[in-house]
Design a protein around this motif. Structure first.
Motif, PDB file in Angstrom:
ATOM      1  N   ASP A  59      41.681  33.868  40.226  1.00  0.00           N
ATOM      2  CA  ASP A  59      41.368  35.252  39.876  1.00  0.00           C
ATOM      3  C   ASP A  59      42.283  36.226  40.616  1.00  0.00           C
ATOM      4  O   ASP A  59      42.755  37.206  40.043  1.00  0.00           O
ATOM      5  CB  ASP A  59      39.901  35.569  40.192  1.00  0.00           C
ATOM      6  CG  ASP A  59      38.937  34.827  39.285  1.00  0.00           C
ATOM      7  OD1 ASP A  59      39.366  34.362  38.208  1.00  0.00           O
ATOM      8  OD2 ASP A  59      37.752  34.708  39.662  1.00  0.00           O
ATOM      9  N   TRP A  60      42.518  35.956  41.915  1.00  0.00           N
ATOM     10  CA  TRP A  60      43.373  36.846  42.702  1.00  0.00           C
ATOM     11  C   TRP A  60      44.790  36.845  42.139  1.00  0.00           C
ATOM     12  O   TRP A  60      45.392  37.899  41.947  1.00  0.00           O
ATOM     13  CB  TRP A  60      43.381  36.421  44.172  1.00  0.00           C
ATOM     14  CG  TRP A  60      44.223  37.344  44.993  1.00  0.00           C
ATOM     15  CD1 TRP A  60      45.562  37.234  45.241  1.00  0.00           C
ATOM     16  CD2 TRP A  60      43.808  38.553  45.635  1.00  0.00           C
ATOM     17  NE1 TRP A  60      45.995  38.287  46.003  1.00  0.00           N
ATOM     18  CE2 TRP A  60      44.945  39.104  46.268  1.00  0.00           C
ATOM     19  CE3 TRP A  60      42.581  39.207  45.748  1.00  0.00           C
ATOM     20  CZ2 TRP A  60      44.879  40.285  46.992  1.00  0.00           C
ATOM     21  CZ3 TRP A  60      42.528  40.383  46.480  1.00  0.00           C
ATOM     22  CH2 TRP A  60      43.664  40.915  47.091  1.00  0.00           C
ATOM     23  N   LEU A  61      45.330  35.658  41.857  1.00  0.00           N
ATOM     24  CA  LEU A  61      46.698  35.572  41.353  1.00  0.00           C
ATOM     25  C   LEU A  61      46.839  36.198  39.969  1.00  0.00           C
ATOM     26  O   LEU A  61      47.840  36.856  39.670  1.00  0.00           O
ATOM     27  CB  LEU A  61      47.171  34.119  41.347  1.00  0.00           C
ATOM     28  CG  LEU A  61      47.291  33.475  42.728  1.00  0.00           C
ATOM     29  CD1 LEU A  61      47.642  32.001  42.590  1.00  0.00           C
ATOM     30  CD2 LEU A  61      48.301  34.196  43.595  1.00  0.00           C
ATOM     31  N   GLU A  62      45.838  36.001  39.138  1.00  0.00           N
ATOM     32  CA  GLU A  62      45.851  36.620  37.807  1.00  0.00           C
ATOM     33  C   GLU A  62      45.822  38.146  37.927  1.00  0.00           C
ATOM     34  O   GLU A  62      46.571  38.852  37.247  1.00  0.00           O
ATOM     35  CB  GLU A  62      44.679  36.128  36.973  1.00  0.00           C
ATOM     36  CG  GLU A  62      44.618  36.704  35.575  1.00  0.00           C
ATOM     37  CD  GLU A  62      45.826  36.342  34.718  1.00  0.00           C
ATOM     38  OE1 GLU A  62      46.195  37.156  33.850  1.00  0.00           O
ATOM     39  OE2 GLU A  62      46.397  35.260  34.915  1.00  0.00           O
ATOM     40  N   ALA A  63      44.961  38.659  38.784  1.00  0.00           N
ATOM     41  CA  ALA A  63      44.875  40.108  39.000  1.00  0.00           C
ATOM     42  C   ALA A  63      46.189  40.638  39.564  1.00  0.00           C
ATOM     43  O   ALA A  63      46.660  41.712  39.177  1.00  0.00           O
ATOM     44  CB  ALA A  63      43.722  40.428  39.943  1.00  0.00           C
ATOM     45  N   GLU A  64      46.786  39.892  40.466  1.00  0.00           N
ATOM     46  CA  GLU A  64      48.067  40.281  41.054  1.00  0.00           C
ATOM     47  C   GLU A  64      49.149  40.364  39.977  1.00  0.00           C
ATOM     48  O   GLU A  64      49.935  41.305  39.946  1.00  0.00           O
ATOM     49  CB  GLU A  64      48.444  39.243  42.117  1.00  0.00           C
ATOM     50  CG  GLU A  64      49.421  39.715  43.144  1.00  0.00           C
ATOM     51  CD  GLU A  64      49.581  38.691  44.250  1.00  0.00           C
ATOM     52  OE1 GLU A  64      49.971  37.535  43.953  1.00  0.00           O
ATOM     53  OE2 GLU A  64      49.310  39.045  45.400  1.00  0.00           O
ATOM     54  N   ARG A  65      49.168  39.374  39.093  1.00  0.00           N
ATOM     55  CA  ARG A  65      50.154  39.385  37.993  1.00  0.00           C
ATOM     56  C   ARG A  65      49.956  40.612  37.101  1.00  0.00           C
ATOM     57  O   ARG A  65      50.918  41.259  36.701  1.00  0.00           O
ATOM     58  CB  ARG A  65      50.026  38.119  37.147  1.00  0.00           C
ATOM     59  CG  ARG A  65      50.673  36.927  37.745  1.00  0.00           C
ATOM     60  CD  ARG A  65      50.623  35.745  36.772  1.00  0.00           C
ATOM     61  NE  ARG A  65      50.588  34.518  37.529  1.00  0.00           N
ATOM     62  CZ  ARG A  65      49.510  33.783  37.757  1.00  0.00           C
ATOM     63  NH1 ARG A  65      48.360  34.109  37.235  1.00  0.00           N
ATOM     64  NH2 ARG A  65      49.576  32.694  38.475  1.00  0.00           N
TER      65      ARG A  65
END
Length: 81
Positions: A59-65
């Motif tokens: 979730d964090w990496l997706e939000a970061e992207r």
């Protein structure tokens, strides 16, 4: 015979005034602002999944992207044949 002395009073200090530098340090900077936005978006993704635990990094990496605009590079090594 020893001479008795009166207790010393604490030296009064002038009140510190907040300078413009101190005000800037207390306000969130651009990095903190981005991290807050990423965290909020990651939490939205978590809720969309039905609050299912175990995907916090995803979730964090997706939000970061999404927020930083990095393209997603697909790793073909994990694809099924």
């Amino acid at each position: 015979m020893k001479k008795k002395t009166a207790p010393k009073k604490a030296a009064s200090r002038p009140a510190k005034r907040m300078t413009s530098v101190a005000k800037e340090e207390s306000a969130p900077g651009p990095v903190q602002d981005i991290q807050v936005r990423i965290a909020a978006r990651a939490h939205e993704l978590y809720e969309q999944r039905g609050c299912l635990d175990g995907y916090h990094l995803h979730d964090w990496l997706e939000a970061e992207r999404e927020i930083l605009g990095h393209p997603v590079v697909m790793d073909k090594s994990s694809e099924r044949i």
